[in-house]
Design an enzyme around this catalytic site. Structure first.
Site, mmCIF file in Angstrom:
data_model
loop_
_atom_site.group_PDB
_atom_site.id
_atom_site.type_symbol
_atom_site.label_atom_id
_atom_site.label_comp_id
_atom_site.label_asym_id
_atom_site.label_seq_id
_atom_site.Cartn_x
_atom_site.Cartn_y
_atom_site.Cartn_z
ATOM 1 C CG ASP A 14 3.872 -0.405 -13.449
ATOM 2 O OD1 ASP A 14 4.516 0.751 -13.023
ATOM 3 O OD2 ASP A 14 4.292 -1.373 -12.721
ATOM 4 C CB THR A 126 4.740 -5.935 -4.498
ATOM 5 O OG1 THR A 126 5.736 -4.981 -3.765
ATOM 6 C CG2 THR A 126 4.027 -6.493 -3.592
ATOM 7 C CD GLU A 128 5.816 -2.265 0.481
ATOM 8 O OE1 GLU A 128 5.722 -2.601 1.766
ATOM 9 O OE2 GLU A 128 6.583 -1.342 0.323
ATOM 10 C CE1 TYR A 151 -0.049 -3.234 -3.121
ATOM 11 C CE2 TYR A 151 1.943 -3.582 -2.108
ATOM 12 C CZ TYR A 151 1.311 -3.457 -3.305
ATOM 13 O OH TYR A 151 1.963 -3.402 -4.455
ATOM 14 C CE LYS A 155 -0.112 -6.098 -5.665
ATOM 15 N NZ LYS A 155 -0.318 -6.058 -7.051
HETATM 16 P P1 NAP Z 1 -1.081 2.050 -9.663
HETATM 17 O O1 NAP Z 1 -0.323 3.220 -10.477
HETATM 18 O O2 NAP Z 1 -1.700 2.239 -8.355
HETATM 19 O O3 NAP Z 1 -2.304 1.498 -10.749
HETATM 20 C C1 NAP Z 1 -3.139 0.381 -10.293
HETATM 21 C C2 NAP Z 1 -4.384 0.400 -11.379
HETATM 22 O O4 NAP Z 1 -5.246 -0.454 -10.842
HETATM 23 C C3 NAP Z 1 -4.936 1.741 -11.301
HETATM 24 O O5 NAP Z 1 -5.224 2.364 -12.771
HETATM 25 C C4 NAP Z 1 -6.337 1.501 -10.607
HETATM 26 O O6 NAP Z 1 -7.696 2.327 -11.227
HETATM 27 C C5 NAP Z 1 -6.699 0.090 -10.916
HETATM 28 N N1 NAP Z 1 -7.665 -0.507 -10.073
HETATM 29 C C6 NAP Z 1 -7.766 -0.507 -8.639
HETATM 30 N N2 NAP Z 1 -8.628 -1.074 -7.985
HETATM 31 C C7 NAP Z 1 -9.099 -1.738 -9.324
HETATM 32 C C8 NAP Z 1 -10.474 -2.677 -9.438
HETATM 33 N N3 NAP Z 1 -11.040 -2.899 -8.359
HETATM 34 N N4 NAP Z 1 -10.751 -2.933 -10.413
HETATM 35 C C9 NAP Z 1 -10.023 -2.672 -11.794
HETATM 36 N N5 NAP Z 1 -8.920 -1.721 -11.642
HETATM 37 C C10 NAP Z 1 -8.547 -1.441 -10.445
HETATM 38 O O7 NAP Z 1 0.024 1.177 -9.680
HETATM 39 P P2 NAP Z 1 1.291 0.787 -10.530
HETATM 40 O O8 NAP Z 1 2.448 1.598 -9.826
HETATM 41 O O9 NAP Z 1 0.953 1.092 -11.685
HETATM 42 O O10 NAP Z 1 1.450 -0.594 -10.414
HETATM 43 C C11 NAP Z 1 0.865 -1.867 -11.102
HETATM 44 C C12 NAP Z 1 0.917 -3.122 -10.097
HETATM 45 O O11 NAP Z 1 2.216 -3.349 -9.713
HETATM 46 C C13 NAP Z 1 0.135 -3.147 -9.006
HETATM 47 O O12 NAP Z 1 -0.530 -4.145 -8.873
HETATM 48 C C14 NAP Z 1 0.930 -2.619 -8.062
HETATM 49 O O13 NAP Z 1 0.552 -3.188 -6.631
HETATM 50 C C15 NAP Z 1 2.147 -3.387 -8.332
HETATM 51 N N6 NAP Z 1 3.719 -2.842 -7.875
HETATM 52 C C16 NAP Z 1 3.863 -1.802 -8.193
HETATM 53 C C17 NAP Z 1 5.183 -1.528 -7.815
HETATM 54 C C18 NAP Z 1 5.817 0.130 -7.934
HETATM 55 O O14 NAP Z 1 6.519 0.466 -7.411
HETATM 56 N N7 NAP Z 1 4.959 0.828 -8.734
HETATM 57 C C19 NAP Z 1 6.094 -2.423 -7.241
HETATM 58 C C20 NAP Z 1 5.783 -3.741 -6.971
HETATM 59 C C21 NAP Z 1 4.479 -4.183 -7.569
HETATM 60 P P3 NAP Z 1 -8.199 3.284 -10.466
HETATM 61 O O15 NAP Z 1 -7.782 4.727 -10.959
HETATM 62 O O16 NAP Z 1 -9.641 3.186 -10.734
HETATM 63 O O17 NAP Z 1 -8.027 3.170 -9.077
#
Ligand code: NAP
Length: 325
Positions: A14, A126, A128, A151, A155
């Site tokens: 995102d 989320t 979830e 998770y 959240k």
């Molecule tokens: P994603 O692709 O997994 O991206 C999460 C990011 O968080 C990654 O860049 C990761 O970096 C970073 N991160 C993890 N641990 C960290 C730490 N300790 N300190 C700093 N950065 C850290 O997730 P997404 O799909 O873009 O989703 C964005 C957000 O929306 C997340 O919070 C997810 O839980 C939430 N969400 C997603 C969905 C969905 O369907 N995609 C739905 C509802 C909510 P690294 O590369 O270093 O691990």
């Protein structure tokens, strides 16, 4: 003067879509990244914006780093997208997931309260958190939560802490309760990307099977590029609130497979898909379906990309990626 936004999770799925949209709106965008020996900017590169972000180094588990970043950047808007976001891994790494997804949010909120209390805060909550409450019908902002994974529990803590900072300190804190959203830069371990990458490999003769846990789970799948617009809209309102962001449609993993394989010209796909209990969750979540009427009415938001178009977009991107290799 340019508005300034800080995005955590900038190199995930995102983060790049949101950053691209904010850059188009003439924001200065700061992106928080952890320290890596070999940083991976491929998702930002995919959208052509890797060199347009100002990177700041920190970690959601390190309160001091977050405090310093907030002090130095002095953002107008903070989008907290960072998370250990893979539900499956949260059983094996429950403590780490809690530290990043729950405590990290507390640290960030504290830093904002102490140094930029007027900054607007978006928390990536989320669907979830609802768990299996679909049994009570389609999920709305009023549906009770029943999280079914470490998770989702972490959240939920962050969701309530975000509300608590709004209520206790009058800060502008909003939760987006986003249902599943995907894109060509979705993480490879997530089922949708695992399927499109796997089907592309089968089509190109690079693999002969995809191993999956449960074909009957149903999800409300939208396109990440549409959903980041809702995040921004939430922070442009007069008052902070919580909003569901979803398409309102559900499809099974079987439906996803069907479209992906057919798009690759393979009609009889069952022989390529193997059920593997290793990919089942200890506590399964069968159906998620969200009602986003509030976001549609108050924010004027609606999803543009339909399910079939999304699957085909992801398939085309994975085919292209593998052919180029
Ligand atoms: P994603 O692709 O997994 O991206 C999460 C990011 O968080 C990654 O860049 C990761 O970096 C970073 N991160 C993890 N641990 C960290 C730490 N300790 N300190 C700093 N950065 C850290 O997730 P997404 O799909 O873009 O989703 C964005 C957000 O929306 C997340 O919070 C997810 O839980 C939430 N969400 C997603 C969905 C969905 O369907 N995609 C739905 C509802 C909510 P690294 O590369 O270093 O691990």
């Amino acid at each position: 003067m340019k508005k300034t936004a800080l995005i955590t999770g900038i190199i995930g799925q995102d983060g790049p879509y949101l950053a691209k949209m904010l850059l188009e709106k003439d924001y200065k965008v700061y992106g928080l990244i952890r320290r890596y020996t070999n940083p991976n900017f491929s998702n930002l590169d995919y959208l052509g914006i890797a060199d347009k972000i100002e990177y700041v180094s920190g970690d959601m588990t390190d309160e001091n780093s977050l405090t310093n970043i907030i002090k130095n950047v002095n953002p107008n808007e903070v989008y907290n997208l960072a998370a250990q976001s893979f539900v499956g891994a949260s059983w094996d790494q429950a403590k780490l997931t809690t530290e990043i997804n729950a405590l990290g949010v507390l640290y960030l909120l504290n830093a904002i309260k102490n140094f930029t209390p007027n900054a607007k805060f978006y928390q990536a909550s989320t669907s979830e958190m609802f768990g299996n409450s679909h049994k009570a019908g389609i999920q709305t902002e009023e549906t009770p939560f029943h999280p079914r994974s470490p998770y989702a529990i972490a959240k939920l803590y962050a969701y309530w802490m975000t509300i608590n900072f709004k209520e206790s300190y009058g800060m502008f804190c909003a939760n987006g309760i986003l249902f599943n959203h995907e894109s060509p830069i979705r993480g490879i371990e997530f089922v949708t990307r695992k399927i499109t990458d796997g089907v592309a490999r089968i089509k190109l003769g690079l693999a002969n099977e995809i191993r999956l846990g449960n074909l009957d789970s149903k999800r409300d799948w939208g396109f990440a590029g549409d959903y980041v617009e809702a995040m921004w809209l939430m922070l442009q309102q007069e008052k902070p609130d919580n909003y569901i962001v979803s398409t309102g449609e559900t499809h099974s993993i079987r439906d996803f497979l069907d479209i992906a394989f057919k798009h690759a010209g393979i009609n009889d796909w069952k022989k390529y898909v193997k059920l593997d209990p290793r990919f089942k969750r200890p506590a399964e979540l069968f159906t998620l379906q969200g009602k986003s009427d509030k976001a549609r009415k108050k924010l004027g938001w609606k999803p543009k990309v339909k399910f079939e178009e999304l699957v085909k977009m992801m398939m085309d991107a994975d085919m292209e990626r593998l052919i180029k290799k």
